[in-house]
Design an enzyme around this catalytic site. Structure first.
Site, PDB file in Angstrom:
ATOM      1  N   GLU A 282     -69.649  53.798   0.865  1.00 25.05           N
ATOM      2  CA  GLU A 282     -71.085  53.920   0.634  1.00 25.05           C
ATOM      3  C   GLU A 282     -71.329  55.377   0.273  1.00 25.05           C
ATOM      4  O   GLU A 282     -71.202  56.267   1.109  1.00 25.05           O
ATOM      5  CB  GLU A 282     -71.866  53.515   1.883  1.00 25.05           C
ATOM      6  CG  GLU A 282     -73.298  53.122   1.574  1.00 25.05           C
ATOM      7  CD  GLU A 282     -74.219  54.312   1.460  1.00 25.05           C
ATOM      8  OE1 GLU A 282     -74.570  54.684   0.313  1.00 25.05           O
ATOM      9  OE2 GLU A 282     -74.587  54.883   2.493  1.00 25.05           O
ATOM     10  N   LEU A 283     -71.665  55.616  -0.996  1.00 23.82           N
ATOM     11  CA  LEU A 283     -71.595  56.970  -1.540  1.00 23.82           C
ATOM     12  C   LEU A 283     -72.970  57.481  -1.957  1.00 23.82           C
ATOM     13  O   LEU A 283     -73.975  57.130  -1.371  1.00 23.82           O
ATOM     14  CB  LEU A 283     -70.595  56.971  -2.709  1.00 23.82           C
ATOM     15  CG  LEU A 283     -69.224  56.360  -2.376  1.00 23.82           C
ATOM     16  CD1 LEU A 283     -68.326  56.332  -3.593  1.00 23.82           C
ATOM     17  CD2 LEU A 283     -68.561  57.098  -1.215  1.00 23.82           C
TER      18      LEU A 283
ATOM     19  N   GLY B 122     -62.883  68.189  10.306  1.00 26.12           N
ATOM     20  CA  GLY B 122     -63.052  68.508   8.900  1.00 26.12           C
ATOM     21  C   GLY B 122     -62.163  67.667   8.009  1.00 26.12           C
ATOM     22  O   GLY B 122     -61.705  66.580   8.402  1.00 26.12           O
TER      23      GLY B 122
ATOM     24  N   GLU C 235     -77.273  64.226  -8.437  1.00 27.22           N
ATOM     25  CA  GLU C 235     -77.836  63.999  -7.110  1.00 27.22           C
ATOM     26  C   GLU C 235     -78.113  65.357  -6.471  1.00 27.22           C
ATOM     27  O   GLU C 235     -77.201  66.161  -6.271  1.00 27.22           O
ATOM     28  CB  GLU C 235     -76.866  63.209  -6.231  1.00 27.22           C
ATOM     29  CG  GLU C 235     -77.417  62.922  -4.849  1.00 27.22           C
ATOM     30  CD  GLU C 235     -76.444  62.181  -3.948  1.00 27.22           C
ATOM     31  OE1 GLU C 235     -76.908  61.433  -3.069  1.00 27.22           O
ATOM     32  OE2 GLU C 235     -75.219  62.350  -4.130  1.00 27.22           O
TER      33      GLU C 235
END
Length: 486
Positions: free
Chosen positions: A252-253, A210, A380
């Site tokens: 890279e989002l 995590g 998004e």
């Protein structure tokens, strides 16, 4: 024993070999049923620190290994992905909720990533430079040392292997943290492939975990380069932490990509492309078309066609039925998707299809007449939602497409390809597809976005991979020691 038999990884992480995690373990859950498929080791900060030390110790010998040996190992890894594709695909279906076709695409691309990475090992990695002095001057690319890789749950195999394979091929060691929710198909599958391919111990560490594990990986002094794929919010935190430590970070989002449909487009194929762009893998893709910008002259018919496709697509458990959409990854994601849909309807959008769910199965949803301020248009969604709004001119389409903090992918549907290219010139984006939708990826192509979508093309293709996972070193050589006045 099968290739991914739970007896291998239950309660363990891959720390150059299978070892018990200091942080314990966590259940591997099947989203479609809620069933527990096994228990996977969970890495904590101590696991990451130990892995980084070991990786640094082993990396120099690996970098000195002849390139033929590194290339041969990557080719073996590619063949293993092909040989064990069916078993890996079954885990992708059950653990990530992907339909079989999506799982097949992942194993195919994983193999291709390894084959392309094998070719990297023999690339010329330097150039001779001019110099004003009597000496040889050249620049060469050298491995960065240890690469930290963090990958998400949505395309877990591809989004991990696309950094792991080229980093190893170029002489680096890797500490890799897959998402805990896809620890097997997105993590241990890669570990098993490289274990069977004969990668020397200590060069690849697969540590599902995590936020604590991710933070430890970014902060570790033995890991100078971070390759991160995930949400924009998490990427900002990674970028900020790495910047304070003067580390290189490849991000890279997220995305909110536009699909532009001109009035001369053939609406049958256009609606098919639009449905795929928004509903493939339940919309849980960074490149998903989050905004359908449709010329006002054809918008009504486009919405009707898109809504008809949404209404007929089967949704269910991809492990037991022929379905087009599987489950969302968890209840938190489902609730977020539904909140964005309902709040957008309240803001004035018209619900043309979908908008309902059972368990984690969300119906493909079409929103028409969407205000540009509506949440499902402006944010998004990461769910199977297609918001549609209209434009009247190319300039208006360009303004709408560019009016986003994101800049990942752009799809343009038109019979006039030069008009499509003219539109592409006006929109900041890392990827453009003319007469195709926004979701695509190939191992040979540079991949990445601009703005809130990331730090540009950092994956795929020789140039991008060499830039990402090596450093440039200037070297000079001369026969005698240089003379100086004092």
């Amino acid at each position: 024993m099968t290739f991914l038999d739970p007896k291998i990884w239950t309660g363990s992480v891959f720390d150059g070999g299978w070892t018990a995690s200091r942080a314990g373990d966590a259940p591997v859950i099947e989203p479609a049923t809620g069933n527990e498929l096994g228990r996977a080791g969970t890495a904590g900060a101590d696991d990451v620190a130990a892995a980084a030390v070991r990786a640094r110790q082993e990396q120099r010998a690996w970098a000195a290994t002849p390139y033929e040996e590194r290339a041969a190992l990557l080719r073996r890894a590619g063949r293993l992905f092909e040989e064990h594709a069916q078993e890996i695909q079954e885990w992708i279906v059950r653990e990530s909720g992907g339909v079989p076709g999506k799982a097949g695409f992942e194993t195919h691309v994983a193999a291709q990533e390894c084959y392309e990475a094998a070719a990297l090992a023999s690339q010329p990695l330097g150039e001779v430079l001019p110099t004003a002095r009597k000496r040889l001057s050249f620049a060469r690319r050298v491995p960065v040392g240890v690469v930290g890789v963090i990958a998400p749950f949505n395309f877990p195999l591809i989004l991990g292997i696309r950094s792991v394979a080229p980093a190893l091929a170029l002489g680096n060691a890797v500490v890799f943290k897959p998402d805990q929710r896809t620890a097997v198909c997105g993590g241990f599958a890669i570990a098993r492939v490289f274990e069977e391919a004969g990668l020397p111990d200590g060069l690849l560490h697969v540590l599902p975990g995590g936020p604590e594990a991710g933070q430890a990986l970014v902060a570790d002094p033995n890991i100078p380069v971070i390759s991160f794929t995930g949400s924009t919010a998490a990427g900002r935190r990674v970028g900020e932490a790495a910047a304070r430590l003067l580390k290189r970070v490849h991000l890279e989002l997220g995305g909110n990509s536009a699909l532009v449909v001109f009035d001369d487009a053939d609406l049958g194929p256009a609606a098919s492309a639009g449905a795929w762009a928004s509903f493939f893998h339940q919309g849980q893709i960074c490149m998903t078309s989050g905004r359908h910008l449709v010329h006002e002259a054809v918008a009504e018919e486009y919405v009707e066609r898109l809504a008809a496709k949404a209404a007929e697509l089967p949704v269910g458990d991809p492990a037991t039925g022929q379905v087009a959409l599987g489950p969302l990854i968890d209840a938190g994601q489902r609730d977020r998707v539904h909140r964005l849909v309902t709040s957008s309807v309240e803001a004035g959008a018209r619900l043309a299809a979908g908008g309902t769910y059972e368990g984690l199965f969300y119906r493909p949803t079409v929103l028409a007449e969407v205000p540009v301020t509506a949440p499902a248009y402006a944010e998004e969604v990461f769910g199977p939602v297609a918001p549609v709004t209209t434009f009247s001119t190319l300039e208006e389409a360009a303004a709408l497409a560019a009016d986003s903090e994101y800049g990942l992918s752009l799809g343009i549907l038109t019979r006039d390809v030069m008009k499509g290219l003219a539109l592409a010139d006006l929109v900041p984006t890392g990827i453009v597809h003319i007469n195709d939708q926004t979701v695509d990826d190939e191992a040979v192509a540079p991949f990445g976005g601009v703005g809130a979508s990331g730090t540009g093309a950092r994956f795929g293709g020789t140039g991008a991979n060499v830039d990402a996972f090596t450093e440039t070193q200037w070297v000079t050589m001369q026969g005698d020691i240089a003379a100086y006045p004092f």
